[in-house]
Each structure stands twice: as C-alpha cells, then as structure tokens.
Design a protein around this motif. Structure first.
Motif, PDB file in Angstrom:
ATOM      1  N   LYS A  19      52.919  33.622  57.880  1.00  0.00           N
ATOM      2  CA  LYS A  19      52.128  32.867  56.901  1.00  0.00           C
ATOM      3  C   LYS A  19      51.773  33.712  55.689  1.00  0.00           C
ATOM      4  CE  LYS A  19      50.121  29.519  60.043  1.00  0.00           C
ATOM      5  NZ  LYS A  19      48.890  28.989  60.641  1.00  0.00           N
ATOM      6  N   THR A  20      51.573  35.000  55.900  1.00  0.00           N
ATOM      7  CA  THR A  20      51.230  35.889  54.792  1.00  0.00           C
ATOM      8  C   THR A  20      52.475  36.537  54.183  1.00  0.00           C
ATOM      9  OG1 THR A  20      50.866  37.726  56.311  1.00  0.00           O
ATOM     10  CG2 THR A  20      48.938  36.393  55.694  1.00  0.00           C
ATOM     11  N   GLN A  21      53.639  36.117  54.633  1.00  0.00           N
ATOM     12  CA  GLN A  21      54.933  36.602  54.149  1.00  0.00           C
ATOM     13  C   GLN A  21      55.115  38.091  54.343  1.00  0.00           C
ATOM     14  OE1 GLN A  21      55.305  35.120  50.151  1.00  0.00           O
ATOM     15  NE2 GLN A  21      55.729  33.047  50.858  1.00  0.00           N
ATOM     16  N   LYS A  22      54.535  38.619  55.430  1.00  0.00           N
ATOM     17  CA  LYS A  22      54.724  40.016  55.794  1.00  0.00           C
ATOM     18  C   LYS A  22      55.835  40.155  56.826  1.00  0.00           C
ATOM     19  CE  LYS A  22      50.076  41.417  54.613  1.00  0.00           C
ATOM     20  NZ  LYS A  22      48.829  42.001  55.055  1.00  0.00           N
ATOM     21  N   ALA A  23      56.393  39.018  57.247  1.00  0.00           N
ATOM     22  CA  ALA A  23      57.527  38.985  58.166  1.00  0.00           C
ATOM     23  C   ALA A  23      58.374  37.773  57.794  1.00  0.00           C
ATOM     24  CB  ALA A  23      57.045  38.876  59.606  1.00  0.00           C
ATOM     25  N   SER A  24      59.610  37.779  58.256  1.00  0.00           N
ATOM     26  CA  SER A  24      60.479  36.633  58.015  1.00  0.00           C
ATOM     27  C   SER A  24      61.335  36.397  59.248  1.00  0.00           C
ATOM     28  CB  SER A  24      61.355  36.853  56.789  1.00  0.00           C
ATOM     29  OG  SER A  24      62.222  37.942  57.007  1.00  0.00           O
ATOM     30  N   LEU A  25      61.917  35.225  59.310  1.00  0.00           N
ATOM     31  CA  LEU A  25      62.774  34.851  60.428  1.00  0.00           C
ATOM     32  C   LEU A  25      64.225  34.954  59.977  1.00  0.00           C
ATOM     33  CD1 LEU A  25      60.787  31.717  61.657  1.00  0.00           C
ATOM     34  CD2 LEU A  25      60.785  34.005  62.652  1.00  0.00           C
ATOM     35  N   ILE A  26      64.915  35.949  60.466  1.00  0.00           N
ATOM     36  CA  ILE A  26      66.319  36.161  60.098  1.00  0.00           C
ATOM     37  C   ILE A  26      67.157  35.027  60.678  1.00  0.00           C
ATOM     38  CG2 ILE A  26      68.310  37.679  60.358  1.00  0.00           C
ATOM     39  CD1 ILE A  26      66.305  40.011  60.484  1.00  0.00           C
ATOM     40  N   GLY A  27      68.006  34.456  59.840  1.00  0.00           N
ATOM     41  CA  GLY A  27      68.874  33.374  60.274  1.00  0.00           C
ATOM     42  C   GLY A  27      68.240  31.997  60.173  1.00  0.00           C
ATOM     43  N   ILE A  28      66.994  31.942  59.686  1.00  0.00           N
ATOM     44  CA  ILE A  28      66.280  30.674  59.513  1.00  0.00           C
ATOM     45  C   ILE A  28      66.067  30.489  58.014  1.00  0.00           C
ATOM     46  CG2 ILE A  28      64.161  29.404  60.031  1.00  0.00           C
ATOM     47  CD1 ILE A  28      65.766  29.956  62.524  1.00  0.00           C
ATOM     48  N   SER A  29      66.452  29.331  57.502  1.00  0.00           N
ATOM     49  CA  SER A  29      66.291  29.084  56.062  1.00  0.00           C
ATOM     50  C   SER A  29      64.808  28.995  55.708  1.00  0.00           C
ATOM     51  CB  SER A  29      66.993  27.788  55.664  1.00  0.00           C
ATOM     52  OG  SER A  29      66.272  26.665  56.153  1.00  0.00           O
ATOM     53  N   SER A  30      64.505  29.150  54.435  1.00  0.00           N
ATOM     54  CA  SER A  30      63.102  29.075  53.993  1.00  0.00           C
ATOM     55  C   SER A  30      62.516  27.701  54.269  1.00  0.00           C
ATOM     56  CB  SER A  30      62.982  29.441  52.520  1.00  0.00           C
ATOM     57  OG  SER A  30      63.744  28.561  51.725  1.00  0.00           O
ATOM     58  N   LEU A  31      63.332  26.657  54.169  1.00  0.00           N
ATOM     59  CA  LEU A  31      62.856  25.307  54.459  1.00  0.00           C
ATOM     60  C   LEU A  31      62.518  25.157  55.945  1.00  0.00           C
ATOM     61  CD1 LEU A  31      62.307  22.484  53.345  1.00  0.00           C
ATOM     62  CD2 LEU A  31      64.696  21.938  53.793  1.00  0.00           C
ATOM     63  N   GLU A  32      63.386  25.690  56.803  1.00  0.00           N
ATOM     64  CA  GLU A  32      63.125  25.636  58.245  1.00  0.00           C
ATOM     65  C   GLU A  32      61.898  26.467  58.606  1.00  0.00           C
ATOM     66  OE1 GLU A  32      67.541  25.104  60.195  1.00  0.00           O
ATOM     67  OE2 GLU A  32      67.016  27.061  59.337  1.00  0.00           O
ATOM     68  N   GLN A  33      61.758  27.629  57.974  1.00  0.00           N
ATOM     69  CA  GLN A  33      60.600  28.472  58.244  1.00  0.00           C
ATOM     70  C   GLN A  33      59.317  27.753  57.839  1.00  0.00           C
ATOM     71  OE1 GLN A  33      60.956  32.661  57.402  1.00  0.00           O
ATOM     72  NE2 GLN A  33      58.832  32.779  56.745  1.00  0.00           N
ATOM     73  N   LYS A  34      59.335  27.080  56.699  1.00  0.00           N
ATOM     74  CA  LYS A  34      58.152  26.326  56.263  1.00  0.00           C
ATOM     75  C   LYS A  34      57.828  25.222  57.257  1.00  0.00           C
ATOM     76  CE  LYS A  34      56.241  23.619  52.445  1.00  0.00           C
ATOM     77  NZ  LYS A  34      55.389  22.927  53.354  1.00  0.00           N
ATOM     78  N   ALA A  35      58.838  24.539  57.766  1.00  0.00           N
ATOM     79  CA  ALA A  35      58.622  23.467  58.741  1.00  0.00           C
ATOM     80  C   ALA A  35      57.997  24.020  60.024  1.00  0.00           C
ATOM     81  CB  ALA A  35      59.940  22.763  59.047  1.00  0.00           C
ATOM     82  N   VAL A  36      58.474  25.172  60.470  1.00  0.00           N
ATOM     83  CA  VAL A  36      57.925  25.793  61.678  1.00  0.00           C
ATOM     84  C   VAL A  36      56.459  26.154  61.451  1.00  0.00           C
ATOM     85  CG1 VAL A  36      58.029  27.853  63.136  1.00  0.00           C
ATOM     86  CG2 VAL A  36      60.123  26.639  62.557  1.00  0.00           C
ATOM     87  N   LEU A  37      56.152  26.776  60.325  1.00  0.00           N
ATOM     88  CA  LEU A  37      54.775  27.167  60.037  1.00  0.00           C
ATOM     89  C   LEU A  37      53.871  25.955  59.880  1.00  0.00           C
ATOM     90  CD1 LEU A  37      55.339  30.174  57.629  1.00  0.00           C
ATOM     91  CD2 LEU A  37      54.666  30.221  60.031  1.00  0.00           C
ATOM     92  N   ASP A  38      54.366  24.896  59.248  1.00  0.00           N
ATOM     93  CA  ASP A  38      53.591  23.664  59.120  1.00  0.00           C
ATOM     94  C   ASP A  38      53.288  23.080  60.489  1.00  0.00           C
ATOM     95  OD1 ASP A  38      53.596  23.931  56.379  1.00  0.00           O
ATOM     96  OD2 ASP A  38      55.116  22.382  56.030  1.00  0.00           O
TER      97      ASP A  38
END
Length: 52
Positions: A19-38
């Motif tokens: 949520k604070t963008q201090k980590a990312s999910l490799i292999g997951i698009s930014s749209l998918e990452q947003k959906a997961v966090l939502d």
C-alpha cells in the motif's frame, strides 16, 4: 493469482508495504495489484463493520 492472495493473507505486513509502494508483486500488473489491495481494504472494512 490465488497463491499471491493466500500468501498475502498469511503475511499482512506485506500488504502494508504494498500500500505504501515499498514493495511490489513481480509478475502482477499494476491493475491487478490495485485490485488485490482494494480487495484487502474492503475485506478489512467488512470485518470491522460486522463485529460492531
């Protein structure tokens, strides 16, 4: 994707980092990452309302 969600459920600290963008999910698009966090934000809100 299901494995990612299960992993995040077991490691809630990682959700905070995402949520604070201090980590990312490799292999997951930014749209998918947003959906997961939502989804995690909605789940937390629903749980807190249910217990009040």
């Amino acid at each position: 994707m299901m494995n990612v969600i299960q992993y995040l459920e077991k490691n809630p600290d990682l959700v905070a980092l995402l949520k604070t963008q201090k980590a990312s999910l490799i292999g997951i698009s930014s749209l998918e990452q947003k959906a997961v966090l939502d989804a995690f934000s909605s789940e937390i809100e629903l749980k807190s309302e249910a217990w009040e």
